[in-house]
Design a protein around this motif. Structure first.
Motif, mmCIF file in Angstrom:
data_model
loop_
_atom_site.group_PDB
_atom_site.id
_atom_site.type_symbol
_atom_site.label_atom_id
_atom_site.label_comp_id
_atom_site.label_asym_id
_atom_site.label_seq_id
_atom_site.Cartn_x
_atom_site.Cartn_y
_atom_site.Cartn_z
ATOM 1 N N UNK A 190 0.719 -1.219 0.052
ATOM 2 C CA UNK A 190 -0.160 0.120 0.051
ATOM 3 C C UNK A 190 0.792 1.314 -0.279
ATOM 4 N N UNK A 191 2.203 1.107 -0.169
ATOM 5 C CA UNK A 191 3.108 2.006 -0.362
ATOM 6 C C UNK A 191 3.127 3.213 0.868
ATOM 7 N N UNK A 200 11.517 3.080 -0.734
ATOM 8 C CA UNK A 200 11.185 4.144 -1.465
ATOM 9 C C UNK A 200 11.051 5.255 -0.532
ATOM 10 N N UNK A 201 10.796 6.279 -1.045
ATOM 11 C CA UNK A 201 10.811 7.849 -0.127
ATOM 12 C C UNK A 201 9.541 8.418 -0.263
ATOM 13 N N UNK A 202 9.299 9.768 0.376
ATOM 14 C CA UNK A 202 8.040 10.101 0.565
ATOM 15 C C UNK A 202 7.665 10.830 -0.780
ATOM 16 N N UNK A 208 3.489 7.663 -6.639
ATOM 17 C CA UNK A 208 2.746 6.565 -6.759
ATOM 18 C C UNK A 208 1.287 6.599 -6.671
ATOM 19 N N UNK A 209 0.973 7.354 -5.609
ATOM 20 C CA UNK A 209 -0.326 7.491 -4.950
ATOM 21 C C UNK A 209 -1.248 8.609 -6.004
ATOM 22 N N UNK A 210 -0.342 9.352 -6.582
ATOM 23 C CA UNK A 210 -1.204 10.416 -7.517
ATOM 24 C C UNK A 210 -1.450 9.620 -9.096
ATOM 25 N N UNK A 211 -0.543 8.567 -9.127
ATOM 26 C CA UNK A 211 -0.643 7.932 -10.329
ATOM 27 C C UNK A 211 -2.074 6.951 -10.123
ATOM 28 N N UNK A 212 -2.013 6.538 -9.089
ATOM 29 C CA UNK A 212 -3.309 5.499 -8.781
ATOM 30 C C UNK A 212 -4.621 6.575 -8.782
#
Ligand code: R2B
Ligand code: URA
Length: 275
Positions: A190-191, A200-202, A208-212
């Motif tokens: 869930x990153x 990974x970092x902030x 990633x979340x914006x891509x989702x």
């Protein structure tokens, strides 16, 4: 002699009068924890009391070390645990129990749970119109006989979702219809940045979340693809509804249990309407 079928994790078997015990079940409601299954059963029975004036006694059926099952009128409230393996075991045994041994037809399945929202306010309800896996595909992937098998998560129909959405609007509940992503882990998949470790970092997380979000994924939970693909395969009408606990664009941490359980409020309105 007919072979006995043991529904091992439920503590039930085909020598019991399953047809009588589960007579009249029309809807199965599944939530993660045993406490939640009890709370749902108790809430439904309070609604039932209004109509039949009896004092309900809510007792689990079968054994309770893995899952719990409560029958309240035409509803069966069940706990499914966390993640795809847990809900998958339950779904296999529940299917045999209700559709084969109890000889029921047209039973509908509702999963009511919690999720992390993406760009959505805590307290909102997400009614899923599509469920995707960690790769963003509308499939549940499992390995059978050493080979990757991919099963569609397409819902048989959206009857319950449409009805829930209408009821929700009638009662002014904060509901959206959107895509749900189901992950096999709470932390890395869930990153999250707040697990024991992550690679990974902030800034990677934000991207990633914006891509989702751009893929129209509005929330993340852990059972959706196992649940919807099972219902697709077995031709069961289903509904996946979750209450957003946090907006993942703002935080990873769930500091306290949100006491506004709007998905449960909506479910009870639905039950009241379909009494
Ligand atoms: C939502 O909440 C649980 C993880 O905390 C998991 O069962 C899910 O889908
Ligand atoms: N359940 C999940 O799986 N993820 C969240 O962020 C919240 C609840």
């Amino acid at each position: 002699m007919t072979k006995i079928d043991y529904l091992y994790h439920l503590g039930l078997d085909s020598t019991m009068n399953l047809k009588k015990i589960f007579h009249g079940i029309e809807v199965v409601i599944m939530g993660g924890s045993k406490e939640r299954a009890f709370k749902i059963a108790k809430s439904i029975s309070s609604l039932e009391m209004v109509s039949d004036k009896t004092t309900p006694i809510i007792r689990p059926i079968g054994k309770t070390d893995r899952y719990v099952l409560y029958k309240v009128g035409k509803y069966l409230s069940v706990s499914h645990g966390m993640g795809a393996p847990s809900i998958s075991i339950l779904l296999h045994e529940l299917y045999k129990l209700l559709f084969i041994h109890a000889e029921l037809n047209n039973v509908r399945f509702i999963r009511i749970g919690t999720c992390g929202g993406i760009g959505i306010k805590p307290g909102s309800i997400v009614l899923s119109d599509e469920c995707v896996n960690e790769k963003g595909e509308p499939n549940y992937e499992i390995v059978v006989m050493g080979k990757q098998v991919s099963r569609s998560t397409k819902m048989v129909n959206k009857e319950i979702i449409d009805e829930m959405y209408k009821i929700s609007n009638d009662h002014g509940l904060p509901t959206i219809i959107g895509k749900t992503m189901a992950c096999n882990d709470f932390y890395e998949s869930q990153c999250r940045l707040d697990g024991a470790f992550c690679d990974y970092n902030k800034s990677d997380q934000r991207k990633y979340l914006m891509k989702l979000y751009r893929q129209n994924i509005r929330c993340i939970e852990m059972e959706g693809v196992a649940f919807t693909s099972f219902c697709h395969k077995m031709n069961i009408t289903c509904c996946l509804m979750t209450t957003v606990l946090i907006d993942r664009l703002n935080t990873d941490q769930i500091s306290k249990c949100l006491n506004i359980d709007n998905a449960l409020t909506l479910l009870l309105k639905y039950i009241e309407k379909n009494k």
